[in-house]
Design a protein around this motif. Structure first.
Motif, PDB file in Angstrom:
ATOM      1  N   VAL A 128      -5.893   1.168   3.783  1.00 16.56           N
ATOM      2  CA  VAL A 128      -5.093   1.703   2.549  1.00 16.56           C
ATOM      3  C   VAL A 128      -4.942   2.408   1.624  1.00 16.56           C
ATOM      4  CG1 VAL A 128      -3.068   0.992   0.460  1.00 16.56           C
ATOM      5  CG2 VAL A 128      -2.681  -0.248   2.603  1.00 16.56           C
ATOM      6  N   TRP A 163       1.652   3.538   9.314  1.00 16.51           N
ATOM      7  CA  TRP A 163       2.139   2.125   8.158  1.00 16.51           C
ATOM      8  C   TRP A 163       2.088   0.662   8.864  1.00 16.51           C
ATOM      9  CZ3 TRP A 163       1.224   1.099   3.189  1.00 16.51           C
ATOM     10  CH2 TRP A 163       0.733  -0.211   2.620  1.00 16.51           C
ATOM     11  N   ARG A 209       6.551   6.593   0.269  1.00 13.27           N
ATOM     12  CA  ARG A 209       7.385   6.210   1.116  1.00 13.27           C
ATOM     13  C   ARG A 209       8.655   6.702   0.281  1.00 13.27           C
ATOM     14  NH1 ARG A 209      11.364   3.979   3.297  1.00 13.27           N
ATOM     15  NH2 ARG A 209      11.208   3.979   5.510  1.00 13.27           N
ATOM     16  N   PRO A 257       1.716   3.400  -2.304  1.00 11.10           N
ATOM     17  CA  PRO A 257       2.828   3.740  -0.915  1.00 11.10           C
ATOM     18  C   PRO A 257       4.221   3.237  -1.678  1.00 11.10           C
ATOM     19  CG  PRO A 257       0.916   2.038  -0.239  1.00 11.10           C
ATOM     20  CD  PRO A 257       1.018   2.014  -2.153  1.00 11.10           C
ATOM     21  N   PHE A 263      -5.591   5.716   4.364  1.00 11.31           N
ATOM     22  CA  PHE A 263      -3.897   5.289   4.213  1.00 11.31           C
ATOM     23  C   PHE A 263      -3.208   7.096   3.052  1.00 11.31           C
ATOM     24  CE2 PHE A 263       0.433   4.845   4.188  1.00 11.31           C
ATOM     25  CZ  PHE A 263       1.298   5.065   5.032  1.00 11.31           C
TER      26      PHE A 263
END
Length: 113
Positions: A53, A40, A22, A18, A56
């Motif tokens: 997660v 998030w 990002r 992540p 995602f």
């Protein structure tokens, strides 16, 4: 790993986590960042639940993979828009199947590629 665009102008995929995703979104497709952060916060940060997660990451990995390649993103969005305006359900299904295939393929992008 560098996130500098390749000669094609398309930035490589980041490391598959992540934080790296990002950072790549912030650098190369900043228009996606507010939605990434909101998702998030809603799905992970506010719940203190790490179970979502992987889902995602799968979703946002694909979104970045598409957005980093404007030509591919336009093609997918065009197919989806044409499906919304299709005259028949069969035509809409064919267009959405093509868009889904391109999304799946984009989501298979490997880090550094």
């Amino acid at each position: 790993m560098t996130t500098a665009p390749r000669p094609s102008g398309i930035p490589p995929m980041p490391e598959r986590n992540p934080k790296a995703l990002r950072a790549a979104i912030a650098e190369h497709t900043p228009a996606l960042l507010p939605d990434f952060d909101a998702h998030w916060k809603w799905a992970i940060a506010d719940t203190y639940d790490l179970a979502p997660v992987p889902a995602f990451m799968a979703q946002w990995w694909t979104e970045f993979a598409l957005a980093r390649d404007p030509r591919l993103a336009r093609t997918v969005h065009d197919l989806e828009a044409r499906a919304a305006d299709a005259a028949t359900a069969t035509e809409a299904k064919q267009l959405l199947t093509q868009a889904a295939h391109l999304r799946r393929e984009a989501g298979k992008a490997e880090p550094g590629r």
